[in-house]
Design an enzyme around this catalytic site. Structure first.
Site, mmCIF file in Angstrom:
data_model
loop_
_atom_site.group_PDB
_atom_site.id
_atom_site.type_symbol
_atom_site.label_atom_id
_atom_site.label_comp_id
_atom_site.label_asym_id
_atom_site.label_seq_id
_atom_site.Cartn_x
_atom_site.Cartn_y
_atom_site.Cartn_z
ATOM 1 N N GLN A 141 8.277 -85.787 63.012
ATOM 2 C CA GLN A 141 7.972 -85.941 61.586
ATOM 3 C C GLN A 141 7.246 -87.244 61.285
ATOM 4 O OE1 GLN A 141 8.208 -83.693 59.299
ATOM 5 N NE2 GLN A 141 9.345 -82.168 60.467
ATOM 6 N N THR A 188 0.127 -73.689 84.393
ATOM 7 C CA THR A 188 -1.268 -73.913 84.007
ATOM 8 C C THR A 188 -1.323 -74.507 82.605
ATOM 9 O OG1 THR A 188 -1.992 -72.071 85.372
ATOM 10 C CG2 THR A 188 -3.505 -72.817 83.649
ATOM 11 N N CYS A 225 13.912 -75.077 61.378
ATOM 12 C CA CYS A 225 14.534 -74.666 62.634
ATOM 13 C C CYS A 225 15.948 -74.143 62.429
ATOM 14 C CB CYS A 225 14.555 -75.828 63.620
ATOM 15 S SG CYS A 225 12.894 -76.373 64.076
#
Length: 390
Positions: A181, A239, A327
């Site tokens: 944040q 990757t 969340c």
């Protein structure tokens, strides 16, 4: 629509899209491949790493690209603690604050549950601040890691990270901070902050979702969480997302330019909004520190309401905000952060968070403050029982 939920995510900036587009189209090589397409991808990845390092005040080799802030937090907390205990079995404790993001708290609880670590939780004051005295009391010879967030995602309180990190490092304990944040609003110079690890996430800065980074100071031990081909200097195999790395580095570079002036401007708008809400809504309570807070966050409890009902009414009026951390979506439990601040559970369930990006205007916030007054009044009028006994 007035979008006031930037702490959850931000729109992707055009400059970021333009920078990453070639790596989603013609320049699609694998940076580990030894041919021209692979070399081009490797060069782009190296350029992104150098740009991110400049924004963080560190060396390129100290930047590890991840899938976002959550992975960066997991890698720091689990990776450092496990590596340090492997070197010294007596290092079996981790220290976190009572207001950490779930990515940090749950990582610490995983270590406790699956690896036998003890978790020491540092309390906060009524504003959400960790004091140097409280942290000092939690440090022990067995402490493997300290992780305390830079700025809180729900109430916006900014911690004195440089002072806290100094305490930990004086005891030889690595210090990690979740700066997801803080990025874009507060200085991210890792040398000045004195931290050993720092996590950021691209989608809070105008990059797409799914990219982030961990700064890890050189020689800080780390056990990788993802094993494989040894990419990212062996810290995170797989990757690399070249386009995502370019996007993150571009966004970091953009938000770094003019950051102090932008932060001061938005902080002024935030303060006007806070005054308007407190003056217009009887009983409204500002949560978090009144001054040591992110320029972009204004959070309140509205006793006598349901926070979710206020959110729905605000959206009906064209104002988009949230009840706290994205969340924790779907949870009907009171916010652990607000409870840690000493707010009663019933009041904590009335919380609403307004968070701004740099494009917010005074007119938008004035309109939003009027909408808050109307929304809270409507909710209280519809269900007087929420006001409790007289």
């Amino acid at each position: 629509m007035i979008f006031l939920d930037a702490a959850a995510t931000t729109p992707v900036r055009r400059e970021v899209l333009e920078a990453m587009w070639p790596h989603l189209a013609g320049e699609f090589g694998n940076p580990s491949s030894h041919h021209s397409l692979g070399d081009a991808a490797a060069a782009a990845l190296a350029g992104a790493r150098s740009a991110a390092a400049r924004a963080l005040g560190c060396r390129p080799g100290e930047v590890t690209f991840t899938s976002g802030g959550t992975e960066a937090d997991n890698l720091a907390v689990k990776g450092i603690a496990l590596a340090r205990r492997a070197a010294d079995p007596g290092l079996d404790r981790v220290v976190i604050s009572a207001v950490e993001h779930p990515a940090v708290e749950e990582s610490a609880r995983y270590l406790e549950r699956s690896h036998g670590f003890a978790v020491d939780v540092v309390p906060v004051d009524a504003y959400g601040l960790v004091s140097e005295e409280a942290l000092a009391a939690a440090l022990r010879p067995e402490t493997a890691l300290v992780s305390i967030m830079y700025a809180n995602n729900e109430v916006g309180t900014v911690q004195p990270i440089a002072r806290l990190a100094t305490l930990a490092r004086a005891s030889g304990i690595p210090f990690h901070t979740d700066a997801v944040q803080a990025a874009g609003w507060l200085p991210l110079d890792t040398a000045a902050l004195g931290v050993d690890a720092l996590s950021i996430s691209g989608h809070k800065l105008g990059a797409p979702k799914g990219n982030g980074a961990l700064f890890l100071r050189g020689r800080t031990p780390l056990e990788p969480l993802i094993h494989g081909g040894g990419q990212e200097r062996g810290r995170r195999s797989g990757t690399e997302n070249v386009a995502g790395a370019v996007a993150l580095a571009t966004a970091l570079t953009l938000v770094r330019e003019g950051q102090p002036k932008r932060a001061a401007h938005v902080a002024g708008l935030r303060d006007d909004f806070i005054r308007s809400v407190l003056a217009g809504v009887p009983g409204a309570v500002l949560t978090g520190h009144p001054s040591s807070r992110l320029p972009s966050v204004a959070s309140f409890c509205f006793p006598g309401t349901s926070g979710e009902s206020v959110l729905l009414e605000l959206e009906r009026q064209g104002v988009i905000c949230s009840s706290g951390s994205a969340c924790a979506a779907g949870s009907d439990e009171p916010s652990p952060v607000l409870v840690a601040l000493g707010i009663e559970a019933a009041v904590a369930q009335t919380a609403v968070r307004f968070s701004f990006d740099a494009t917010v205007t005074a007119a938008e916030l004035a309109e939003a403050a009027d909408a808050v007054r109307t929304a809270v009044g409507s909710v209280r009028a519809l269900d007087p029982t929420l006001l409790g006994p007289n």
